[in-house]
Design a protein around this motif. Sequence first.
Motif, PDB file in Angstrom:
ATOM      1  N   ALA A  43      74.239  17.446  -2.751  1.00 41.54           N
ATOM      2  CA  ALA A  43      74.602  19.212  -3.195  1.00 41.54           C
ATOM      3  C   ALA A  43      76.320  19.300  -3.402  1.00 41.54           C
ATOM      4  N   ASN A  44      76.759  17.979  -2.406  1.00 40.63           N
ATOM      5  CA  ASN A  44      78.177  17.315  -2.594  1.00 40.63           C
ATOM      6  C   ASN A  44      79.375  17.008  -3.856  1.00 40.63           C
ATOM      7  N   SER A  45      77.486  16.185  -4.498  1.00 38.83           N
ATOM      8  CA  SER A  45      77.675  15.673  -5.962  1.00 38.83           C
ATOM      9  C   SER A  45      77.948  16.879  -7.026  1.00 38.83           C
ATOM     10  N   LEU A  46      77.004  17.517  -6.633  1.00 37.97           N
ATOM     11  CA  LEU A  46      76.905  18.743  -7.349  1.00 37.97           C
ATOM     12  C   LEU A  46      77.983  20.068  -7.786  1.00 37.97           C
ATOM     13  N   GLY A  47      79.098  19.465  -6.645  1.00 42.83           N
ATOM     14  CA  GLY A  47      80.376  20.683  -6.340  1.00 42.83           C
ATOM     15  C   GLY A  47      80.076  21.282  -4.785  1.00 42.83           C
ATOM     16  N   LEU A  60      61.533  10.972  10.350  1.00 41.68           N
ATOM     17  CA  LEU A  60      62.603  10.143  10.240  1.00 41.68           C
ATOM     18  C   LEU A  60      63.413   9.882   8.354  1.00 41.68           C
ATOM     19  N   LYS A  61      61.848   9.808   7.608  1.00 45.34           N
ATOM     20  CA  LYS A  61      62.400  10.269   6.599  1.00 45.34           C
ATOM     21  C   LYS A  61      62.571  11.961   5.959  1.00 45.34           C
ATOM     22  N   ALA A  62      62.040  12.717   6.599  1.00 46.14           N
ATOM     23  CA  ALA A  62      62.530  13.877   6.250  1.00 46.14           C
ATOM     24  C   ALA A  62      64.088  13.806   6.268  1.00 46.14           C
ATOM     25  N   ILE A  63      64.331  13.384   7.748  1.00 38.67           N
ATOM     26  CA  ILE A  63      66.110  13.159   8.064  1.00 38.67           C
ATOM     27  C   ILE A  63      66.492  12.235   7.134  1.00 38.67           C
ATOM     28  N   ASN A  64      65.946  11.392   6.506  1.00 42.24           N
ATOM     29  CA  ASN A  64      66.889  10.195   5.327  1.00 42.24           C
ATOM     30  C   ASN A  64      67.383  10.968   4.101  1.00 42.24           C
ATOM     31  N   VAL A  65      65.839  12.079   4.230  1.00 35.43           N
ATOM     32  CA  VAL A  65      65.478  12.622   2.409  1.00 35.43           C
ATOM     33  C   VAL A  65      67.425  13.877   2.461  1.00 35.43           C
ATOM     34  N   MET A  66      66.918  14.510   3.624  1.00 34.51           N
ATOM     35  CA  MET A  66      68.288  16.047   3.623  1.00 34.51           C
ATOM     36  C   MET A  66      69.456  15.489   3.732  1.00 34.51           C
ATOM     37  N   TRP A  67      69.627  13.693   4.269  1.00 29.48           N
ATOM     38  CA  TRP A  67      71.064  13.924   4.299  1.00 29.48           C
ATOM     39  C   TRP A  67      71.158  13.089   2.712  1.00 29.48           C
ATOM     40  N   GLY A  68      70.316  12.556   1.803  1.00 28.32           N
ATOM     41  CA  GLY A  68      70.243  12.763   0.743  1.00 28.32           C
ATOM     42  C   GLY A  68      70.914  13.648  -0.178  1.00 28.32           C
ATOM     43  N   LEU A  69      70.155  15.097  -0.281  1.00 30.71           N
ATOM     44  CA  LEU A  69      70.056  16.149  -1.043  1.00 30.71           C
ATOM     45  C   LEU A  69      71.227  16.238  -0.166  1.00 30.71           C
ATOM     46  N   ARG A  70      72.321  16.509   1.068  1.00 30.34           N
ATOM     47  CA  ARG A  70      73.215  16.742   1.372  1.00 30.34           C
ATOM     48  C   ARG A  70      74.280  16.484  -0.019  1.00 30.34           C
ATOM     49  N   SER A  71      74.099  14.839   0.267  1.00 28.43           N
ATOM     50  CA  SER A  71      74.764  13.993  -0.827  1.00 28.43           C
ATOM     51  C   SER A  71      74.862  14.926  -2.288  1.00 28.43           C
ATOM     52  N   ILE A 106      76.718  24.293   1.796  1.00 27.55           N
ATOM     53  CA  ILE A 106      75.561  23.836   2.348  1.00 27.55           C
ATOM     54  C   ILE A 106      74.943  24.161   4.003  1.00 27.55           C
ATOM     55  N   ARG A 107      75.564  24.727   4.226  1.00 28.38           N
ATOM     56  CA  ARG A 107      74.900  25.062   5.786  1.00 28.38           C
ATOM     57  C   ARG A 107      74.974  26.532   5.623  1.00 28.38           C
ATOM     58  N   ASP A 108      75.484  26.784   4.728  1.00 28.24           N
ATOM     59  CA  ASP A 108      75.618  28.845   4.239  1.00 28.24           C
ATOM     60  C   ASP A 108      74.017  29.049   4.324  1.00 28.24           C
ATOM     61  N   TYR A 109      73.293  27.830   3.071  1.00 29.73           N
ATOM     62  CA  TYR A 109      72.376  27.779   2.263  1.00 29.73           C
ATOM     63  C   TYR A 109      71.262  27.260   3.493  1.00 29.73           C
ATOM     64  N   VAL A 110      71.306  27.074   3.727  1.00 26.25           N
ATOM     65  CA  VAL A 110      70.204  25.981   4.628  1.00 26.25           C
ATOM     66  C   VAL A 110      70.159  26.773   5.849  1.00 26.25           C
TER      67      VAL A 110
END
Length: 134
Positions: A69-73, A56-67, A79-83
């Motif tokens: 990355a989105n904020s970085l444009g 759950l911690k990992a999933i929460n962090v991954m959602w934060g990383l997505r956000s 993001i999906r292509d990278y992952v």
Amino acid sequence: MSYAKKFAIGLALMIPAIAEAKPPLREVKQIDNELYYIAVAKEISDYCPSISGRKLKAINVMWGLRSEANSLGYSDQEIRDYVESDAEKDRMRAKGEAYLASNGVTYENPNSFCTLGRKEIDRNSAIGVYLRAN
């Protein structure tokens, strides 16, 4: 044509160039490194029966990383292509296996995963925060 209109047109023409200037996500260290830590922790928890992953911690962090990355444009598709990239998965696996090997971990000895996992947990390292001793 007014200066403001010329500026707006010039800015509109520059936006695609600015968007293309983003580095690949693998070069965005705060994102790439965190995914690496999660991947190594998962590998440790997969091979050591006495250590579990803090999923759950990992999933929460991954959602934060997505956000982040989105904020970085970066778009969700980028993001999906990278992952999901096989090349990125291979790169991450090679990096993780090198780290494991440098710490005496071998796939033939599952206990070596436990030894490293406990060390990471005790140090409360970037990897250890994603692990829990059972």
